[in-house]
Design a protein around this motif. Structure first.
Motif, PDB file in Angstrom:
ATOM      1  N   LYS A 186       0.816  -1.212   0.000  1.00 42.65           N
ATOM      2  CA  LYS A 186       0.000   0.000   0.000  1.00 42.65           C
ATOM      3  C   LYS A 186       0.848   1.259   0.000  1.00 42.65           C
ATOM      4  O   LYS A 186       0.505   2.261  -0.634  1.00 42.65           O
ATOM      5  CB  LYS A 186      -0.928   0.001   1.223  1.00 42.65           C
ATOM      6  CG  LYS A 186      -1.820   1.235   1.319  1.00 42.65           C
ATOM      7  CD  LYS A 186      -2.723   1.370   0.096  1.00 42.65           C
ATOM      8  CE  LYS A 186      -3.558   2.628   0.169  1.00 42.65           C
ATOM      9  NZ  LYS A 186      -4.380   2.797  -1.065  1.00 42.65           N
TER      10      LYS A 186
ATOM     11  N   THR B  66       0.073   4.028  -6.689  1.00 48.62           N
ATOM     12  CA  THR B  66       0.269   2.862  -7.536  1.00 48.62           C
ATOM     13  C   THR B  66      -1.096   2.341  -7.955  1.00 48.62           C
ATOM     14  O   THR B  66      -1.945   2.068  -7.103  1.00 48.62           O
ATOM     15  CB  THR B  66       1.045   1.756  -6.786  1.00 48.62           C
ATOM     16  OG1 THR B  66       2.281   2.283  -6.296  1.00 48.62           O
ATOM     17  CG2 THR B  66       1.314   0.566  -7.687  1.00 48.62           C
TER      18      THR B  66
ATOM     19  N   ALA C  97      -2.119  -0.934  -6.303  1.00 47.32           N
ATOM     20  CA  ALA C  97      -2.053  -1.053  -4.853  1.00 47.32           C
ATOM     21  C   ALA C  97      -3.417  -1.464  -4.310  1.00 47.32           C
ATOM     22  O   ALA C  97      -4.457  -1.112  -4.871  1.00 47.32           O
ATOM     23  CB  ALA C  97      -1.625   0.275  -4.230  1.00 47.32           C
TER      24      ALA C  97
END
Length: 534
Positions: free
Chosen positions: A304, A311, A314
């Motif tokens: 995360k 991201t 994520a």
């Protein structure tokens, strides 16, 4: 030695597009030797300019040298190595084999399998890869069928700011390996990396066929003719000649993705969209021990907060299935312990924790957190002056919460109210737009199989997080609202290729196929039906 200036194609891009089109039509990019040379040069650029790349990523995103290696340089080099090692295989003809009925030709069928699997390794040679398995009929038994990948032409690659080097190298690798001319448009929100990419391309690659355009969203609008309406009564030949590109690959948000798709649709340009979405992490607590749960918590904290949550793959929210309050508290506590182990205590003093890309994005995250009705367990603070946002965990979040309305794209991890079981988790996932990836942590093979069949996502990753990115050759992409089309490996090569079907028959076969000619009769139709029956 790098040059000091980069191509700025925001003006005069039509001329540049014409130059690249002429270079493509000359056949300069079609040879495997040219493709391999460009990929080797790109690899050389990454190795020789490693320090400059790390410095640019630090300027743009505050990434440490170690994180730049882990998340940008090494995955990029891996993709280049994969393309170089498989270039001849991907670019070669692929046979379409008849699917022979085992009850008639089982010995030959299995002998052929052995031939393809064993003898090439023993003899050091190879056979053309199989494109697909077709059928066999009397009318087609003498024909030969194969697929030839051919380059599309001049392609446009628009990359995002969150992994500015990796995304550019990934998609350039696929486009170059497929034999295309390339125009790369890196994100203006990572200016140091964008400028460096332009200098690398100018210095190391063939400028006749590969260019970089620097600019903002208005440059993309001009490149794709977004502000120019195509007349409805235009002649076909004129319209076809006005096509700005032969393929487009876009990585970014869904709002801009819609505009890109609309522009491509006006000129029938194939496009690949890598967008985002709310990626769930489903934890099957009923099948996991306390030690397993601690491992999951540590992996979740790492995944995360990589690149400070910026991201697209994520985990966005966590669904704890079959967990009681004690297990939920244990999971959250283990995550926070892992965060402090990664970045020190307090995290605010960490020199390795990256920064949010801009003050506007920092303010957006703070606003989302303020609107949420969930309970902030850890974190929740930020500094707008240097775009720092503390790792934050929010629990007791419901589906109608502000944090569930859109992709967070930051270091805020949402823990939904625990579900009774994995079936309820599937209902939660199904009630939201299809994500880029579904993560599942479970030891139960039946649960894994159920998620494989019942959930819809670009990828399904079991008992790991982010691992699909560094799995060589595994296609990467979204579905539905998270995008369409695949990239990386052969899937990326195929996305930038026209898979041309080739059918070859002996010329004397025309006599056997004469039943298709007029005048048609019932007898001819009956014979023709038998000829094409599988």
């Amino acid at each position: 030695m790098l040059t000091s200036a980069a191509d700025d194609l925001s003006s005069g891009y039509r001329e540049v597009r014409a130059e690249l089109g002429e270079a493509f039509r000359s056949g300069a990019t079609r040879s495997l030797r040219w493709r391999a040379a460009q990929l080797e040069a790109l690899k050389q650029a990454l190795v020789e300019q490693e320090r400059a790349i790390i410095a640019a990523l630090a300027d743009d995103l505050g990434k440490s040298a170690e994180e730049s290696q882990l998340t940008e340089l090494q995955p990029a080099l891996q993709e280049l190595a994969l393309a170089l090692g498989n270039l001849k295989l991907w670019a070669g003809p692929r046979t379409v084999e008849p699917c022979l009925a085992p009850k008639y030709l089982a010995p030959w069928f299995w002998l052929q399998r052995v031939w393809r699997a064993v003898l090439p390794r023993v003899l050091g040679g190879g056979n053309p890869p199989v494109a697909s398995y077709g059928g066999v009929a009397l009318a087609t038994i003498l024909e030969r069928r194969w697929v030839v990948p051919e380059p599309l032409g001049v392609v446009l690659i628009i990359t995002a700011w969150n992994y500015p080097l990796l995304l550019a190298i990934w998609h350039m690798t696929s486009a170059i390996a497929a034999g295309n001319c390339v125009v790369l448009k890196p994100s203006e929100r990572a200016p140091a990396t964008a400028k460096l990419l332009a200098e690398l391309v100018r210095t190391y690659l063939d400028a006749r066929c590969i260019r970089v355009v620097l600019g903002d969203a208005s440059t993309v609008r001009r490149l794709l003719h977004l502000d120019t309406e195509c007349p409805a009564d235009v002649a076909f030949r004129v319209w076809a000649q006005q096509r700005p590109f032969d393929a487009v690959h876009f990585t970014g948000g869904w709002r801009i993705g819609r505009e890109i798709a609309r522009a491509c649709a006006a000129y029938l340009i194939p496009c690949t969209l890598e967008l985002g979405g709310k990626n769930p992490l489903v934890v099957d607590c009923a099948s996991l021990s306390e030690r397993d749960l601690a491992r999951v918590a540590r992996t979740t904290a790492w995944a995360k907060l990589l690149n400070v949550g910026q991201t697209c793959i994520a985990p966005d929210y966590v669904v704890l299935c079959g967990a009681d309050r004690a297990q939920e508290a244990f999971f959250i506590e283990e995550m926070w312990k892992s965060i402090e182990a990664f970045y020190g205590r307090p995290v605010e003093n960490s020199t390795t924790f990256p920064r949010i890309v801009s003050k506007a994005h920092t303010a957006r995250l703070a606003d989302l957190l303020q609107q949420s009705r969930g309970e902030v367990v850890f974190g929740g603070t930020h500094r707008e002056n240097d775009c720092f946002f503390t790792p934050t965990i929010v629990r007791n979040v419901t589906l109608d919460d502000a944090l569930m309305a859109e992709e967070i794209f930051g270091p805020i991890l949402v823990v939904l109210q625990p579900c009774a079981g994995t079936e309820q988790a599937l209902e939660v996932i199904g009630s939201l737009p299809s994500p880029l990836v579904v993560y599942l942590m479970s030891r139960d093979a039946a649960v894994v199989q159920r998620f494989e069949r019942a959930s819809t996502s670009g990828s399904l990753v079991v008992n790991d997080l982010l691992g699909q990115v560094i799995s060589p050759g595994l296609p990467f992409g979204g579905v539905g609202a998270s995008g369409y089309g695949k990239s990386k490996g052969q899937a990326g090569f195929d996305a930038f290729s026209n898979l041309k079907s080739v059918l070859c028959k002996p010329i004397w076969i025309e006599r056997i196929a004469s039943d298709r000619y007029h005048p048609l009769t019932a007898t001819k139709i009956s014979r023709f039906r038998r000829l094409i029956a599988l």
